[in-house]
Design a protein around this motif. Structure first.
Motif, PDB file in Angstrom:
ATOM      1  N   TRP A 172     -68.263  70.649 170.075  1.00  0.00           N
ATOM      2  CA  TRP A 172     -69.609  70.198 170.442  1.00  0.00           C
ATOM      3  C   TRP A 172     -70.065  70.749 171.794  1.00  0.00           C
ATOM      4  CZ3 TRP A 172     -71.346  68.919 166.081  1.00  0.00           C
ATOM      5  CH2 TRP A 172     -70.530  68.296 165.147  1.00  0.00           C
ATOM      6  N   ASP A 173     -69.199  71.461 172.492  1.00  0.00           N
ATOM      7  CA  ASP A 173     -69.587  72.089 173.766  1.00  0.00           C
ATOM      8  C   ASP A 173     -70.477  73.316 173.546  1.00  0.00           C
ATOM      9  OD1 ASP A 173     -68.135  70.267 175.267  1.00  0.00           O
ATOM     10  OD2 ASP A 173     -66.356  71.548 175.390  1.00  0.00           O
ATOM     11  N   TYR A 174     -70.597  73.770 172.300  1.00  0.00           N
ATOM     12  CA  TYR A 174     -71.344  74.982 171.989  1.00  0.00           C
ATOM     13  C   TYR A 174     -72.606  74.670 171.193  1.00  0.00           C
ATOM     14  CZ  TYR A 174     -66.867  77.222 173.003  1.00  0.00           C
ATOM     15  OH  TYR A 174     -65.701  77.631 173.606  1.00  0.00           O
ATOM     16  N   SER A 175     -73.704  75.285 171.591  1.00  0.00           N
ATOM     17  CA  SER A 175     -74.931  75.325 170.782  1.00  0.00           C
ATOM     18  C   SER A 175     -75.315  76.789 170.698  1.00  0.00           C
ATOM     19  CB  SER A 175     -76.069  74.548 171.448  1.00  0.00           C
ATOM     20  OG  SER A 175     -75.820  73.179 171.407  1.00  0.00           O
ATOM     21  N   ILE A 176     -75.431  77.286 169.493  1.00  0.00           N
ATOM     22  CA  ILE A 176     -75.732  78.698 169.285  1.00  0.00           C
ATOM     23  C   ILE A 176     -76.987  78.781 168.421  1.00  0.00           C
ATOM     24  CG2 ILE A 176     -74.865  80.880 168.348  1.00  0.00           C
ATOM     25  CD1 ILE A 176     -72.023  79.766 168.894  1.00  0.00           C
ATOM     26  N   TYR A 177     -77.931  79.586 168.872  1.00  0.00           N
ATOM     27  CA  TYR A 177     -79.157  79.746 168.113  1.00  0.00           C
ATOM     28  C   TYR A 177     -79.719  81.147 168.328  1.00  0.00           C
ATOM     29  CZ  TYR A 177     -80.920  78.144 172.648  1.00  0.00           C
ATOM     30  OH  TYR A 177     -81.148  77.992 173.983  1.00  0.00           O
ATOM     31  N   ASN A 178     -80.485  81.600 167.350  1.00  0.00           N
ATOM     32  CA  ASN A 178     -81.011  82.969 167.394  1.00  0.00           C
ATOM     33  C   ASN A 178     -82.354  83.010 168.123  1.00  0.00           C
ATOM     34  OD1 ASN A 178     -82.916  82.084 165.543  1.00  0.00           O
ATOM     35  ND2 ASN A 178     -82.090  83.267 163.831  1.00  0.00           N
ATOM     36  N   LEU A 179     -82.984  84.170 168.102  1.00  0.00           N
ATOM     37  CA  LEU A 179     -84.242  84.359 168.816  1.00  0.00           C
ATOM     38  C   LEU A 179     -85.382  83.533 168.243  1.00  0.00           C
ATOM     39  CD1 LEU A 179     -84.132  88.216 169.450  1.00  0.00           C
ATOM     40  CD2 LEU A 179     -83.277  86.355 170.877  1.00  0.00           C
ATOM     41  N   ASN A 180     -85.260  83.104 166.968  1.00  0.00           N
ATOM     42  CA  ASN A 180     -86.270  82.250 166.336  1.00  0.00           C
ATOM     43  C   ASN A 180     -85.945  80.770 166.510  1.00  0.00           C
ATOM     44  OD1 ASN A 180     -87.742  84.467 165.367  1.00  0.00           O
ATOM     45  ND2 ASN A 180     -86.353  84.639 163.614  1.00  0.00           N
ATOM     46  N   ASN A 181     -84.982  80.484 167.373  1.00  0.00           N
ATOM     47  CA  ASN A 181     -84.548  79.117 167.674  1.00  0.00           C
ATOM     48  C   ASN A 181     -83.908  78.429 166.469  1.00  0.00           C
ATOM     49  OD1 ASN A 181     -84.183  77.392 169.839  1.00  0.00           O
ATOM     50  ND2 ASN A 181     -85.940  76.132 169.290  1.00  0.00           N
ATOM     51  N   GLU A 182     -83.359  79.244 165.534  1.00  0.00           N
ATOM     52  CA  GLU A 182     -82.635  78.695 164.402  1.00  0.00           C
ATOM     53  C   GLU A 182     -81.174  78.496 164.802  1.00  0.00           C
ATOM     54  OE1 GLU A 182     -84.389  80.711 160.472  1.00  0.00           O
ATOM     55  OE2 GLU A 182     -83.792  82.164 162.020  1.00  0.00           O
TER      56      GLU A 182
END
Length: 187
Positions: free
Chosen positions: A131-141
């Motif tokens: 849960w220490d990681y949040s990963i998202y692309n350029l479209n905020n997905e």
């Protein structure tokens, strides 16, 4: 000739001892070690779950190349701590992103981030979580990821699996909240 050799040996010995003293007390590595061990320093944890936001450029992602890429690219600098994209490796089952830290520490006082807890009794506790990681692309997905890990020292990393490669093809963001903020002072 024997006196000349003895003088050279003594000079070499003093230079070596000077180097060791300097390295152990005045380099970033030496200061960090002394601070962590509380050897002449007071160390205090000031904040839990300090978050850094990192951007991974598409040219750093080896979609078709399975050799390890040593990048050594500083992505952020906060609280005298540099966050380095150390290695990226397409392991064929996933692409693994490995991060490290560097420090720019003042001899007398300062702050730094570390992803472990330095306990008062001299022990060290890791507290890494998925849960220490949040990963998202350029479209905020949101981008799902597989394996994640921590250590040794303050390294950390995660893997993106092939079914999510299309989501990261144009680059992506990582928010890592596994750091603790510390302050230290020379006694």
């Amino acid at each position: 000739m024997k006196k000349y050799s003895l003088v050279l040996l003594l000079i070499g010995g003093f230079l070596f001892l000077g180097y060791v003293f300097y390295h152990n007390n005045f380099t970033d590595e030496g200061i960090l070690e002394n601070v962590i061990e509380r050897d002449g320093y007071i160390l205090e944890r000031k904040n839990d779950k300090e978050t850094v936001k990192l951007y991974i450029k598409p040219e750093w992602i080896p979609f078709n190349d399975t050799k390890e890429h040593d990048l050594d690219i500083e992505l952020a600098r906060e609280n005298n701590t540099g966050i380095i994209l150390d290695e990226v490796w397409n392991r064929e089952i996933d692409i693994y992103f490995s991060f490290d830290t560097t420090y720019d520490l003042n001899f007398t006082r300062g702050s730094f981030m570390y992803n472990g807890i330095f306990n008062e009794d001299g022990t060290y506790t890791t507290n890494s979580s998925y849960w220490d990681y949040s990963i998202y692309n350029l479209n905020n997905e949101k981008v799902d990821f597989g394996q994640s890990g921590q250590g040794p020292n303050s390294t950390f990393g995660f893997a993106i699996e092939p079914e999510n490669y299309d989501l990261i093809r144009d680059g992506f963001y990582v928010e890592y909240s596994g750091f603790y903020l510390y302050e230290y002072n020379k006694k």
